[in-house]
Design a protein around this motif. Structure first.
Motif, PDB file in Angstrom:
ATOM      1  N   TYR A   1       0.753 -20.179  -4.476  1.00 20.31           N
ATOM      2  CA  TYR A   1       0.865 -21.390  -3.667  1.00 20.31           C
ATOM      3  C   TYR A   1       1.014 -22.574  -4.614  1.00 20.31           C
ATOM      4  O   TYR A   1       0.162 -22.801  -5.473  1.00 20.31           O
TER       5      TYR A   1
ATOM      6  N   SER B   1      -9.003 -22.784  -5.216  1.00 22.67           N
ATOM      7  CA  SER B   1      -7.914 -22.565  -4.274  1.00 22.67           C
ATOM      8  C   SER B   1      -7.765 -23.775  -3.361  1.00 22.67           C
ATOM      9  O   SER B   1      -8.752 -24.271  -2.815  1.00 22.67           O
TER      10      SER B   1
ATOM     11  N   CYS C   1      -5.920 -23.426  -0.702  1.00 23.17           N
ATOM     12  CA  CYS C   1      -5.627 -22.778   0.578  1.00 23.17           C
ATOM     13  C   CYS C   1      -6.945 -22.361   1.233  1.00 23.17           C
ATOM     14  O   CYS C   1      -7.523 -21.335   0.877  1.00 23.17           O
TER      15      CYS C   1
ATOM     16  N   ALA D   1      -5.984 -20.120   4.774  1.00 19.90           N
ATOM     17  CA  ALA D   1      -6.493 -18.834   4.299  1.00 19.90           C
ATOM     18  C   ALA D   1      -6.453 -17.751   5.373  1.00 19.90           C
ATOM     19  O   ALA D   1      -6.436 -16.570   5.049  1.00 19.90           O
TER      20      ALA D   1
ATOM     21  N   TRP E   1      -2.739 -16.881   5.031  1.00 21.24           N
ATOM     22  CA  TRP E   1      -2.467 -16.421   3.671  1.00 21.24           C
ATOM     23  C   TRP E   1      -3.771 -15.879   3.085  1.00 21.24           C
ATOM     24  O   TRP E   1      -4.434 -16.550   2.304  1.00 21.24           O
ATOM     25  N   PRO E   2      -4.170 -14.663   3.469  1.00 23.41           N
ATOM     26  CA  PRO E   2      -5.453 -14.128   2.995  1.00 23.41           C
ATOM     27  C   PRO E   2      -5.514 -14.030   1.466  1.00 23.41           C
ATOM     28  O   PRO E   2      -4.590 -13.515   0.830  1.00 23.41           O
ATOM     29  N   PRO E   3      -6.593 -14.546   0.883  1.00 24.64           N
ATOM     30  CA  PRO E   3      -6.775 -14.429  -0.564  1.00 24.64           C
ATOM     31  C   PRO E   3      -6.865 -12.960  -0.979  1.00 24.64           C
ATOM     32  O   PRO E   3      -7.443 -12.145  -0.256  1.00 24.64           O
TER      33      PRO E   3
ATOM     34  N   ARG F   1     -14.072 -18.864  -4.685  1.00 21.90           N
ATOM     35  CA  ARG F   1     -13.684 -19.705  -3.552  1.00 21.90           C
ATOM     36  C   ARG F   1     -14.883 -20.513  -3.049  1.00 21.90           C
ATOM     37  O   ARG F   1     -16.022 -20.222  -3.407  1.00 21.90           O
TER      38      ARG F   1
ATOM     39  N   GLN G   1     -11.637 -14.340  -5.847  1.00 24.39           N
ATOM     40  CA  GLN G   1     -10.215 -14.173  -5.573  1.00 24.39           C
ATOM     41  C   GLN G   1      -9.491 -13.897  -6.875  1.00 24.39           C
ATOM     42  O   GLN G   1      -9.784 -14.513  -7.902  1.00 24.39           O
TER      43      GLN G   1
ATOM     44  N   TYR H   1      -2.415 -14.497  -3.058  1.00 24.22           N
ATOM     45  CA  TYR H   1      -2.565 -14.341  -1.609  1.00 24.22           C
ATOM     46  C   TYR H   1      -1.589 -13.291  -1.087  1.00 24.22           C
ATOM     47  O   TYR H   1      -0.571 -13.019  -1.711  1.00 24.22           O
ATOM     48  N   THR H   2      -1.893 -12.766   0.088  1.00 24.51           N
ATOM     49  CA  THR H   2      -0.914 -11.984   0.849  1.00 24.51           C
ATOM     50  C   THR H   2      -0.529 -12.869   2.033  1.00 24.51           C
ATOM     51  O   THR H   2      -1.054 -13.972   2.187  1.00 24.51           O
TER      52      THR H   2
ATOM     53  N   TRP I   1       5.443 -21.432  -1.190  1.00 26.19           N
ATOM     54  CA  TRP I   1       4.913 -20.074  -1.340  1.00 26.19           C
ATOM     55  C   TRP I   1       5.961 -19.222  -2.049  1.00 26.19           C
ATOM     56  O   TRP I   1       7.136 -19.245  -1.678  1.00 26.19           O
TER      57      TRP I   1
END
Length: 128
Positions: free
Chosen positions: A45, A55, A57, A62, A65-67, A84, A90, A99-100, A119
């Motif tokens: 990001y 982070s 995010c 989050a 965009w899961p860590p 975090r 993370q 992130y995913t 991203w």
């Protein structure tokens, strides 16, 4: 009893093996991009400052965009961990948190690449 314990330990190692890349990271390269243990594309990001250890995010971001979780694993460069705001660990690559993307549904999906212009998939995860 000793045989059962050895067998259980061996089974645990066999099951954990595929989740770790050859360098000990829970990440690996697949089709030119970095993916997590489940084969899902990993992103950075632009609003995360490299090596800031934080982070940008959080909250709704989050959720979308899961860590990528780090757990208690000790990472070697170029990988590291950040803590975090909620205290969870993370994974980071070259200081950038990873992130995913919630809209990626299967291995190989890269639907988050370029979203909002901020991203990006990680395409060069070689050790330096």
């Amino acid at each position: 009893m000793k045989t059962m314990h050895i067998g259980t330990t061996l089974m645990a190692l066999l099951l954990a093996g595929p989740a770790l890349a050859s360098d000990g990271s829970p990440l690996r390269m697949a089709n030119g991009v970095l993916v997590d243990a489940k084969g899902m594309t990993v992103y950075t990001y632009d609003k995360d400052a490299s090596a800031a250890g934080k982070s940008a995010c959080v909250e709704m971001c989050a959720r979308n965009w899961p860590p990528v979780p780090a757990g208690d694993m000790r990472m070697e460069a170029p990988y590291s961990t950040i803590t975090r705001d909620d205290g969870s660990k993370q994974l980071a690559h070259e200081g950038k948190p990873l992130y995913t993307f919630i809209k990626d549904k299967k291995e190989g999906d890269r639907t988050g690449d370029g979203v909002g212009g901020v991203w990006h998939v990680v395409t060069d995860a070689k050790k330096k």
